[in-house]
Design a protein around this motif. Structure first.
Motif, PDB file in Angstrom:
ATOM      1  N   VAL A 191       8.189  14.214  -1.141  1.00 37.40           N
ATOM      2  CA  VAL A 191       8.789  13.072  -1.460  1.00 37.40           C
ATOM      3  C   VAL A 191      10.179  12.925  -0.316  1.00 37.40           C
ATOM      4  N   ALA A 192      10.768  14.144  -0.647  1.00 41.93           N
ATOM      5  CA  ALA A 192      12.203  14.271   0.149  1.00 41.93           C
ATOM      6  C   ALA A 192      11.849  13.888   1.656  1.00 41.93           C
ATOM      7  N   LYS A 193      10.927  14.289   2.253  1.00 35.93           N
ATOM      8  CA  LYS A 193      10.740  14.242   3.601  1.00 35.93           C
ATOM      9  C   LYS A 193      10.097  13.124   4.180  1.00 35.93           C
ATOM     10  N   ASN A 194       9.233  12.349   3.134  1.00 36.63           N
ATOM     11  CA  ASN A 194       8.789  10.880   3.139  1.00 36.63           C
ATOM     12  C   ASN A 194      10.003  10.032   3.280  1.00 36.63           C
ATOM     13  N   ILE A 195      10.939  10.143   2.453  1.00 34.18           N
ATOM     14  CA  ILE A 195      12.166   9.594   2.562  1.00 34.18           C
ATOM     15  C   ILE A 195      12.937   9.578   3.932  1.00 34.18           C
ATOM     16  N   THR A 196      13.411  10.800   4.066  1.00 39.61           N
ATOM     17  CA  THR A 196      14.205  11.095   5.327  1.00 39.61           C
ATOM     18  C   THR A 196      13.713  11.075   6.684  1.00 39.61           C
ATOM     19  N   PHE A 197      12.156  10.883   6.748  1.00 39.02           N
ATOM     20  CA  PHE A 197      11.510  11.039   7.929  1.00 39.02           C
ATOM     21  C   PHE A 197      12.093   9.933   9.034  1.00 39.02           C
ATOM     22  N   GLY A 198      12.252   8.970   8.569  1.00 39.12           N
ATOM     23  CA  GLY A 198      12.729   7.779   9.446  1.00 39.12           C
ATOM     24  C   GLY A 198      14.170   8.060   9.985  1.00 39.12           C
ATOM     25  N   MET A 199      14.840   8.707   9.038  1.00 36.09           N
ATOM     26  CA  MET A 199      16.121   8.963   9.691  1.00 36.09           C
ATOM     27  C   MET A 199      16.189  10.193  10.743  1.00 36.09           C
ATOM     28  N   LYS A 200      15.368  11.078  10.495  1.00 38.15           N
ATOM     29  CA  LYS A 200      15.220  12.352  11.171  1.00 38.15           C
ATOM     30  C   LYS A 200      14.696  11.451  12.722  1.00 38.15           C
ATOM     31  N   GLU A 259      14.874  12.132  -8.670  1.00 42.44           N
ATOM     32  CA  GLU A 259      15.138  13.199  -8.482  1.00 42.44           C
ATOM     33  C   GLU A 259      14.291  14.543  -8.644  1.00 42.44           C
ATOM     34  N   PRO A 260      13.686  14.555 -10.105  1.00 45.29           N
ATOM     35  CA  PRO A 260      12.674  15.716 -10.069  1.00 45.29           C
ATOM     36  C   PRO A 260      11.513  15.660  -9.430  1.00 45.29           C
ATOM     37  N   LEU A 261      11.261  14.720  -8.530  1.00 41.86           N
ATOM     38  CA  LEU A 261       9.947  14.521  -8.047  1.00 41.86           C
ATOM     39  C   LEU A 261      10.028  14.889  -6.246  1.00 41.86           C
ATOM     40  N   SER A 319       0.788  -1.320  -0.088  1.00 44.77           N
ATOM     41  CA  SER A 319       0.063   0.170  -0.033  1.00 44.77           C
ATOM     42  C   SER A 319       0.738   1.299   0.029  1.00 44.77           C
ATOM     43  N   TYR A 320       2.286   1.139  -0.102  1.00 35.19           N
ATOM     44  CA  TYR A 320       3.189   2.212   0.001  1.00 35.19           C
ATOM     45  C   TYR A 320       3.208   2.910   1.162  1.00 35.19           C
ATOM     46  N   ALA A 321       2.193   3.331   2.097  1.00 29.42           N
ATOM     47  CA  ALA A 321       2.288   3.657   3.318  1.00 29.42           C
ATOM     48  C   ALA A 321       2.966   5.091   3.314  1.00 29.42           C
ATOM     49  N   LEU A 322       2.655   6.106   2.710  1.00 27.25           N
ATOM     50  CA  LEU A 322       3.411   7.263   2.447  1.00 27.25           C
ATOM     51  C   LEU A 322       2.745   8.356   3.341  1.00 27.25           C
ATOM     52  N   TYR A 323       3.360   9.321   3.931  1.00 21.39           N
ATOM     53  CA  TYR A 323       2.674  10.385   4.437  1.00 21.39           C
ATOM     54  C   TYR A 323       2.233  11.416   3.417  1.00 21.39           C
ATOM     55  N   PRO A 324       0.945  11.456   3.310  1.00 21.64           N
ATOM     56  CA  PRO A 324       0.319  12.305   2.251  1.00 21.64           C
ATOM     57  C   PRO A 324       0.631  13.753   2.372  1.00 21.64           C
ATOM     58  N   THR A 325       0.965  14.437   3.598  1.00 22.57           N
ATOM     59  CA  THR A 325       0.988  15.715   3.511  1.00 22.57           C
ATOM     60  C   THR A 325       2.390  16.227   3.720  1.00 22.57           C
ATOM     61  N   MET A 326       3.499  15.100   3.359  1.00 21.72           N
ATOM     62  CA  MET A 326       4.839  15.438   3.254  1.00 21.72           C
ATOM     63  C   MET A 326       5.358  15.059   1.893  1.00 21.72           C
TER      64      MET A 326
END
Length: 365
Positions: free
Chosen positions: A93-102, A125-127, A84-91
């Motif tokens: 792409v960059a923040k979705n990818i780095t959120f766990g590291m943060k 990269e363009p996304l 289901s991807y399980a992405l945060y809709p309000t973030m």
């Protein structure tokens, strides 16, 4: 060196219902393990047990030599990619990818470096400034994969990640995942019901049915030497032909007699076969029933059959007939003259034959 994943005598029960039964499987570092089987076979439950999302009822589970049987998911050093991807809709792409590291307290410079590396690998990269709602299904799946990749975990877990994509995009993403595995040398466990995905991605396949492992092997082993009738029928598209026959030993090997619609039985002689029971299931892949002249060798024997259906498929033509009271598919070349209702000569390559016991379904040769 210890296996990257080592599962011993694992059981999983829901109340009195046993859903995983005596699971034993291990993979070495860098292997790509695919769990495959029909819906309800227990493959996703097994993946959840590896992830720690489901407690196991018995047995042990180790990752990189450390017992993880009772360890929480966050301490297993794994990364999971969901269907289901399980992405945060309000973030973005960059923040979705780095959120766990943060959340884990990774410094900003490392976050930016890993984000740049993963974005380049996945060609997103363009996304990076877009939100998930502005992305296609394939782009969302890349972002979900990127979030897992920046973790640099011991083990990647994929839960049917391509099932929401259309056919063309599924093929493209399958190729990308294969390339990622080859480039990263990462250890991966991947769940799918699609046996084509299993064959193309895996270095090792586990075929499951009813919570029980039916066979473990390389794609070649699973395809060419299926352990039983279930594996033979499930793995392959079209599936292996499973033809009831009568076997009788003689001085030159074994006489194989197969009933033919509207005519005398087909009689083939397998010089290699010995000690077969009288009733046997003959297993031949469609490509091993070919046009005369396209297969050579002492094990290739010809017989004529009436054609029921012809299905052109580009470079190949699939032809259906009936043998032993069962539909049988032959894979012929695109320029075949085979036609519905006509009698056609086929070449049976017995060097590729599998024999099965009809009642138990087990492989005999």
């Amino acid at each position: 060196m210890a296996p990257i994943l080592d599962i011993r005598n694992l059981y999983k029960n829901y109340g009195t219902t046993e859903v995983l039964k005596d699971i034993n499987v291990s993979i070495e570092s860098g292997e790509f393990l695919v769990l495959v089987g029909p819906s309800g076979c227990g493959k996703s439950t097994l993946l959840n047990c590896i992830a720690g999302l489901e407690p196991i009822s018995g047995g042990t589970l180790a990752i990189a030599g450390e017992d993880m049987t009772d360890v929480s998911p966050k301490d297993r050093d794994i990364a999971m990619v969901f269907q289901s991807y399980a992405l945060y809709p309000t973030m973005s792409v960059a923040k979705n990818i780095t959120f766990g590291m943060k959340v884990r307290g990774v410094d900003s410079a490392t976050q930016e470096r890993k984000l740049a590396e993963v974005a380049r690998q996945l060609q997103i990269e363009p996304l990076l400034n877009r939100r998930p709602g502005q992305l296609s299904g394939g782009q969302r799946q890349r972002v979900a994969m990127g979030r897992a990749l920046v973790r640099d975990p011991k083990l990647f877990l994929f839960d049917e990640p391509l099932s929401n994509l259309d056919a063309k995009l599924r093929v493209e993403m399958r190729t990308e995942i294969k390339a990622l595995h080859q480039n990263l040398g990462a250890s991966m466990v991947y769940v799918t019901h699609d046996q084509i995905e299993a064959m193309t991605l895996a270095t090792k396949i586990v075929v499951m049915k009813g919570g029980v492992i039916q066979q473990i092997g390389s794609p070649s082993e699973i395809y060419n030497r299926p352990a039983n009738l279930f594996v033979a029928d499930f793995m392959g598209s079209p599936a292996m032909n499973l033809i009831p026959a009568r076997a009788q030993g003689n001085g030159s090997g074994t006489r194989i007699e197969i009933a033919r619609e509207g005519g005398e039985p087909i009689v083939l002689t397998d010089a290699r076969a010995r000690d077969l029971p009288e009733d046997v299931i003959v297993g031949l892949r469609p490509e091993d029933i070919a046009e005369p002249g396209f297969r050579h060798g002492e094990a290739v024997q010809e017989a004529s059959c009436k054609i029921d259906i012809v299905e052109p498929a580009g470079a190949d033509t699939y032809v259906m007939t009936h043998l032993g009271g069962k539909p049988v598919t032959a894979r012929l070349h695109s320029e075949t003259e085979a036609a519905p209702g006509a009698t056609h000569t086929f070449a049976f390559d017995l060097s590729k034959v599998s024999y099965f016991e009809p009642e138990s379904g087990r492989r005999l040769n």
